[in-house]
Design an enzyme around this catalytic site. Sequence first.
Site, PDB file in Angstrom:
ATOM      1  CE  LYS A 268     -41.405  -2.107  33.063  1.00  0.00           C
ATOM      2  NZ  LYS A 268     -42.735  -2.526  33.313  1.00  0.00           N
ATOM      3  CG  ASP A 273     -42.582  -7.686  30.626  1.00  0.00           C
ATOM      4  OD1 ASP A 273     -41.875  -8.789  31.373  1.00  0.00           O
ATOM      5  OD2 ASP A 273     -43.339  -7.126  31.410  1.00  0.00           O
ATOM      6  CE  LYS A 280     -45.885  -8.644  30.101  1.00  0.00           C
ATOM      7  NZ  LYS A 280     -47.089  -8.032  30.947  1.00  0.00           N
ATOM      8  CG  ASP A 291     -42.680  -3.218  29.833  1.00  0.00           C
ATOM      9  OD1 ASP A 291     -43.418  -2.508  30.646  1.00  0.00           O
ATOM     10  OD2 ASP A 291     -42.451  -4.157  30.892  1.00  0.00           O
ATOM     11  CG  ASP A 350     -45.913  -9.984  33.657  1.00  0.00           C
ATOM     12  OD1 ASP A 350     -45.140  -9.526  33.178  1.00  0.00           O
ATOM     13  OD2 ASP A 350     -46.997  -9.938  33.510  1.00  0.00           O
ATOM     14  CD  GLU A 352     -41.206  -6.564  34.037  1.00  0.00           C
ATOM     15  OE1 GLU A 352     -41.452  -5.326  33.457  1.00  0.00           O
ATOM     16  OE2 GLU A 352     -42.139  -7.237  34.519  1.00  0.00           O
ATOM     17  NE  ARG A 354     -44.450  -4.375  40.810  1.00  0.00           N
ATOM     18  CZ  ARG A 354     -45.729  -4.305  40.821  1.00  0.00           C
ATOM     19  NH1 ARG A 354     -46.197  -4.695  42.105  1.00  0.00           N
ATOM     20  NH2 ARG A 354     -46.330  -4.060  39.815  1.00  0.00           N
TER      21      ARG A 354
END
Length: 521
Positions: A268, A273, A280, A291, A350, A352, A354
Amino acid sequence: MEFNIKSGSPEKQRVACVIVGVYESRKLTFAADLLDRISNGFISDVIRRGDMEGKLGSTLTLHSVPHALCDRVMLVGLGKERDFRAKEYREAVRSSVRALTQTSATEAVSYLSELTVKKHDVEWMIEQATVVTLDVLYRFDRFKSKSDDQAKEPRKLTLAVPRRSDLADGEKGLLRGLAIGNGMKLAKDLGNLPPNVCTPTYLAEEAGRIAEAFGVGLEVYDRAQIEELGMGSFLSVARGSVQEPRLIALKYQGAKDKNDKPIALVGKGITFDSGGISLKPGEGMDEMKYDMCGAASVLGAFRAVAEMKLPINLVAIVPACENMPAGNAVKPGDIVTSMSGQTIEVLNTDAEGRLILCDALTFAERFSPSTVIDVATLTGACVIALGHIATGLYSNQDSLARELLAAGEEVADRAWHMPLWDEYQELLKSPFADMANIGGRPGGSITAACFLSRFAKAYDWAHLDIAGTAWKSGKDKGATGRPVPLLVQFLQDRADIALGNVVRRGRPRREAPEAVEDDAD
């Protein structure tokens, strides 16, 4: 720092520092006992006076030990002899290196690598000592005008082996330890870089540097090419950012048969993020530069494999983009179409990670992989479940999960096998699309893995949720380089199996795998 492997008596070493061990029982290791004898009991007297009790991780540096040729002798506490295991060995090495950086010694010879650890051989001892040393010495001060760390890195560290016949195995362990350490350094450097530097384009450039250094294949896809692939889920995450997305594919062919099915690592690569429209909280949002640690660890593991020249075929796939809020950003309630053709109702922007991984998992099919492992800082729920100790492990094959668990135990990069039961799939139902991208707060890490499993039915697959292990907060803030050691050990094990090796590192080998039929990222 320069590393060296050597066989020789400690009393004959003309160096700035010789490192030896002491147990809590006040028993000296063989190397320490040799120094004690030539010094007429000087070290034993120090211990009797209570200056060194042998507690695990404690250190005491002695100067001008009588008749010793070295400038200093460092005593390192090993704890209880009967309990001295791999974990204690690593801690002793770690403590010795930390203490060494607080001296002015430019060269040292460590005899800790001569110690006996049950079920482990010289090769493993040297490998782990090298990895631990590099981890302790790691610094990230690229953006500081002046370093504020007073620790001094020695110029040279020699790791001792018991016999001259052990030198060849010691050299093998050193080369592997250096490769793993270099892979961890790359992963940590990428994780620690600020997000205005480590962009999707920067990750692609780093992959280019790996390809050039090791002569491996590389393909980098831009936005238009990603769109041609039909990666609607991936691109939905990238919509709100001015940074262009990149899909990165590195290809290493080390197997004797170039047509052997490769193992694929998928990382990933969300380089920042914000949460997108599902923004967030501001506190701690700076840590969302981490991230992309899944991508960083995949690139680090790939680099280590290429440096070690393992006899396997390996592919590293990194979907990279930012997740930002904007007028054109994906919204809660939007429905997107993945590369597989499955549709996804986005209930939380959030979640995201996946959304980009699902398309990368489908993309992996074109390489006809034997096994696919994705690595991601995927869910806060995994941190709640396992804390910052173990990585969450999910798999559609129990035999693959067992391999990964054993690899993690071998190198102290532990994972924990989590459930992936059909009952959890029910939580992803959507009235408007094939699935929702979240399943609610309960079991958030599990439902995230269930989501990914729907795109990984064509091969043996495992998912590593590293949200709790990829970086540290607080005064020790920084990327950890995990799970590079776990991944490299797993790949080394697969290489051993391919070569027909059944015993390695003093422990029984596993046989080849059996063929068996938070809600926010």
